[in-house]
Design a protein around this motif. Structure first.
Motif, PDB file in Angstrom:
ATOM      1  N   UNK A 109     -12.805  -9.612 -15.191  1.00 14.37           N
ATOM      2  CA  UNK A 109     -12.711 -10.436 -15.117  1.00 14.37           C
ATOM      3  C   UNK A 109     -12.392 -10.627 -13.290  1.00 14.37           C
ATOM      4  N   UNK A 110     -12.896 -11.250 -13.228  1.00 14.28           N
ATOM      5  CA  UNK A 110     -12.728 -11.832 -11.417  1.00 14.28           C
ATOM      6  C   UNK A 110     -12.192 -13.234 -11.647  1.00 14.28           C
ATOM      7  N   UNK A 111     -11.091 -13.492 -10.488  1.00 13.51           N
ATOM      8  CA  UNK A 111      -9.828 -13.996 -10.413  1.00 13.51           C
ATOM      9  C   UNK A 111      -9.504 -14.535  -8.500  1.00 13.51           C
ATOM     10  N   UNK A 112      -8.838 -15.558  -8.445  1.00 13.33           N
ATOM     11  CA  UNK A 112      -8.424 -16.133  -7.305  1.00 13.33           C
ATOM     12  C   UNK A 112      -7.062 -15.304  -6.891  1.00 13.33           C
ATOM     13  N   UNK A 168       0.604  -7.770 -14.348  1.00 11.51           N
ATOM     14  CA  UNK A 168       0.308  -7.115 -12.993  1.00 11.51           C
ATOM     15  C   UNK A 168       0.913  -8.298 -12.100  1.00 11.51           C
ATOM     16  N   UNK A 169       1.642  -7.423 -10.815  1.00 11.15           N
ATOM     17  CA  UNK A 169       1.958  -8.856 -10.513  1.00 11.15           C
ATOM     18  C   UNK A 169       1.435  -8.800  -9.475  1.00 11.15           C
ATOM     19  N   UNK A 170       1.299  -9.902  -8.214  1.00 12.87           N
ATOM     20  CA  UNK A 170      -0.010  -9.514  -7.233  1.00 12.87           C
ATOM     21  C   UNK A 170       1.099 -10.215  -6.181  1.00 12.87           C
ATOM     22  N   UNK A 171       0.950  -9.456  -4.720  1.00 10.28           N
ATOM     23  CA  UNK A 171       2.038 -10.118  -3.611  1.00 10.28           C
ATOM     24  C   UNK A 171       1.188 -10.883  -2.879  1.00 10.28           C
ATOM     25  N   UNK A 172       1.543 -11.568  -2.169  1.00 16.52           N
ATOM     26  CA  UNK A 172       1.699 -13.207  -1.451  1.00 16.52           C
ATOM     27  C   UNK A 172       0.317 -12.703  -0.758  1.00 16.52           C
ATOM     28  N   UNK A 173      -0.201 -13.486  -0.819  1.00 17.76           N
ATOM     29  CA  UNK A 173      -1.664 -12.941  -0.048  1.00 17.76           C
ATOM     30  C   UNK A 173      -1.848 -13.130   1.639  1.00 17.76           C
ATOM     31  N   UNK A 174      -1.960 -11.909   2.921  1.00 15.62           N
ATOM     32  CA  UNK A 174      -1.667 -12.506   3.699  1.00 15.62           C
ATOM     33  C   UNK A 174      -3.016 -13.572   4.465  1.00 15.62           C
ATOM     34  N   UNK A 175      -2.008 -13.779   5.295  1.00 10.98           N
ATOM     35  CA  UNK A 175      -2.790 -15.714   5.908  1.00 10.98           C
ATOM     36  C   UNK A 175      -3.688 -15.198   6.282  1.00 10.98           C
ATOM     37  N   UNK A 176      -4.569 -16.047   6.463  1.00  9.49           N
ATOM     38  CA  UNK A 176      -6.169 -16.335   7.238  1.00  9.49           C
ATOM     39  C   UNK A 176      -5.654 -16.177   8.976  1.00  9.49           C
ATOM     40  N   UNK A 177      -6.735 -15.506   8.741  1.00  7.26           N
ATOM     41  CA  UNK A 177      -6.886 -15.024  11.161  1.00  7.26           C
ATOM     42  C   UNK A 177      -6.937 -16.654  11.450  1.00  7.26           C
ATOM     43  N   UNK A 178      -5.945 -16.904  12.221  1.00  7.34           N
ATOM     44  CA  UNK A 178      -6.698 -18.139  13.089  1.00  7.34           C
ATOM     45  C   UNK A 178      -7.713 -17.340  13.716  1.00  7.34           C
ATOM     46  N   UNK A 214      -5.797  -4.725 -10.878  1.00  5.49           N
ATOM     47  CA  UNK A 214      -6.114  -5.278 -10.253  1.00  5.49           C
ATOM     48  C   UNK A 214      -7.270  -5.222  -8.944  1.00  5.49           C
ATOM     49  N   UNK A 215      -8.397  -4.663  -8.769  1.00  4.63           N
ATOM     50  CA  UNK A 215      -8.754  -3.838  -7.455  1.00  4.63           C
ATOM     51  C   UNK A 215      -9.392  -5.638  -6.539  1.00  4.63           C
ATOM     52  N   UNK A 216      -8.424  -5.619  -5.799  1.00  7.78           N
ATOM     53  CA  UNK A 216      -8.817  -6.691  -4.986  1.00  7.78           C
ATOM     54  C   UNK A 216      -9.905  -6.911  -3.714  1.00  7.78           C
ATOM     55  N   UNK A 217     -10.724  -7.331  -3.548  1.00  2.00           N
ATOM     56  CA  UNK A 217     -11.843  -7.952  -2.317  1.00  2.00           C
ATOM     57  C   UNK A 217     -11.514  -8.580  -1.804  1.00  2.00           C
ATOM     58  N   UNK A 218     -11.330  -8.697  -0.432  1.00  6.22           N
ATOM     59  CA  UNK A 218     -10.826 -10.211   0.330  1.00  6.22           C
ATOM     60  C   UNK A 218     -10.342 -11.045   0.080  1.00  6.22           C
ATOM     61  N   UNK A 219     -10.114 -12.483  -0.200  1.00  2.00           N
ATOM     62  CA  UNK A 219      -9.399 -13.541  -1.508  1.00  2.00           C
ATOM     63  C   UNK A 219      -9.467 -13.298  -2.834  1.00  2.00           C
ATOM     64  N   UNK A 220     -10.545 -12.767  -2.787  1.00  2.00           N
ATOM     65  CA  UNK A 220     -11.196 -12.391  -4.478  1.00  2.00           C
ATOM     66  C   UNK A 220     -10.843 -11.639  -5.337  1.00  2.00           C
ATOM     67  N   UNK A 221     -10.816 -11.390  -6.652  1.00  2.00           N
ATOM     68  CA  UNK A 221     -10.163  -9.718  -6.761  1.00  2.00           C
ATOM     69  C   UNK A 221     -10.294  -9.752  -8.425  1.00  2.00           C
ATOM     70  N   UNK A 222     -10.563  -8.760  -9.355  1.00  2.00           N
ATOM     71  CA  UNK A 222     -11.278  -8.697 -10.265  1.00  2.00           C
ATOM     72  C   UNK A 222      -9.606  -8.014 -11.889  1.00  2.00           C
ATOM     73  N   UNK A 223      -9.809  -8.076 -12.435  1.00  2.00           N
ATOM     74  CA  UNK A 223      -9.021  -7.405 -13.197  1.00  2.00           C
ATOM     75  C   UNK A 223      -9.893  -7.073 -14.855  1.00  2.00           C
TER      76      UNK A 223
END
Length: 350
Positions: A278-281, A315-325, A187-196
């Motif tokens: 394959x892109x995904x969220x 592929x386990x995905x960690x919880x996403x980091x909260x969006x900065x306020x 899994x390659x993460x790019x911001x809020x999106x990712x790609x398998x």
């Protein structure tokens, strides 16, 4: 003085035994066997695989070769004018011919050897065996005799040919049964999106077969511990989503079908390092399953079916980091302070 000179015989002289003759003939048979295996393309790595997966069958091929060598030795050792009854010779040759179709019966190649062809080989072997016993047991009124050397040479050729053909069938059977896809996923993460990124390889595929790639995910908010208990990840995905071979598996409610693809082999029957992106969220899923399955042809008359040969990656995905306020505006930071160009109202005097 009339008569036969001293030292000369009147009968037929027996052949002189020579180890060179035996060695030359046996060497010729072994060279034929080894040369045939080289033409087939049986490498040392494939030979060790056959011995590891099909040890009893490999021993049977060795027995065929051993019997052919024994027959060759007898043909060299026996006198060329030594003859046996014709019915006995036909019976021995029939037993050798009965062994040849057994290579099809004993080494049935999946997806290649049809039931009709297997039944025909079995019937042919039984016919030769029964006919050979009939010639050996029943005393037919046949007065002719045939040299034993001819019969043993015939048996040697038949048995060495059977050994070569059985070795080829055994190697093919071992390859087809040991063919599984190779899978690598990341899994390659790019911001809020990712790609398998998935890389798939497979070899020794038959005509009409292919490799299918299935990517599914478990949405966030679903407790895997509550639904699967102590089951491992693979068993949990099997319980929740099935194996992906049926349409109902995609509608299980707790797993989502993200993407799927079919990879066709090249002319050599290989899928070499083909990639699927394959892109995904990341925010939508907590677990991704990547499955590569070979679509096998059970018979040449039917289309391929998604069988038991597959490879899995979880592929386990960690919880996403909260969006900065958003940062507070100057007016919110310092209410009532006058700032040039900021649009804030000046603080009134007390």
């Amino acid at each position: 003085m009339n008569g036969t000179p001293q030292g000369q015989g009147t009968g037929t002289s027996s052949p002189v035994f020579s180890f060179d003759r035996v060695g030359d003939f046996l060497g010729l048979l072994l060279a034929v066997f080894v040369g045939a295996l080289n033409v087939i393309g049986l490498t040392s790595e494939e030979l060790t695989t056959v011995l590891r997966n099909e040890a009893p069958s490999a021993s049977l091929v060795t027995a065929f070769l051993l019997f052919s060598l024994v027959a060759a030795m007898v043909s060299v050792l026996v006198a060329s004018d030594y003859k046996i009854p014709m019915r006995v010779g036909i019976g021995i040759a029939g037993l050798a011919l009965a062994v040849a179709p057994l290579s099809v019966v004993l080494f049935k190649i999946p997806k290649v050897t049809t039931d009709g062809w297997w039944n025909f080989a079995l019937a042919l072997s039984c016919f030769f065996f029964v006919a050979a016993l009939a010639f050996l047991v029943v005393h037919w009124n046949i007065s002719q005799r045939i040299p034993l050397q001819v019969i043993t040479l015939f048996c040697s050729v038949v048995l060495v040919s059977t050994a070569v053909y059985a070795a080829a069938r055994l190697e093919t059977k071992s390859q087809l049964e040991a063919t599984f896809p190779q899978l690598d996923a990341i899994v390659n993460e790019e911001g809020s999106g990712a790609e398998v990124s998935t890389t798939v390889s497979a070899s020794k595929l038959s005509k009409g077969e292919k490799v299918g790639v299935l990517i599914r995910g478990i949405p966030r908010g679903i407790s895997l511990a509550a639904k699967c208990g102590d089951a491992c990840t693979e068993k949990c995905m099997q319980m929740l989503c099935g194996d992906g071979s049926k349409a109902r598996d995609y509608q299980a409610g707790v797993c989502a079908h993200i993407a799927s693809a079919g990879l066709e082999p090249d002319s050599a029957g290989a899928v070499e390092g083909q990639q699927v992106h394959t892109p995904f969220s990341v925010r939508a899923y907590q677990l991704i399953e990547v499955r590569a399955t070979i679509c096998e042809r059970v018979s040449s008359a039917k289309p391929c079916d998604w069988g038991r040969k597959f490879a899995l990656a979880f592929l386990g995905l960690p919880p996403p980091s909260p969006s900065p306020s958003p940062s507070p505006s100057p007016c919110q930071s310092h209410p009532g302070d006058a700032q040039t160009g900021s649009g804030c109202a000046p603080r009134p005097d007390p």
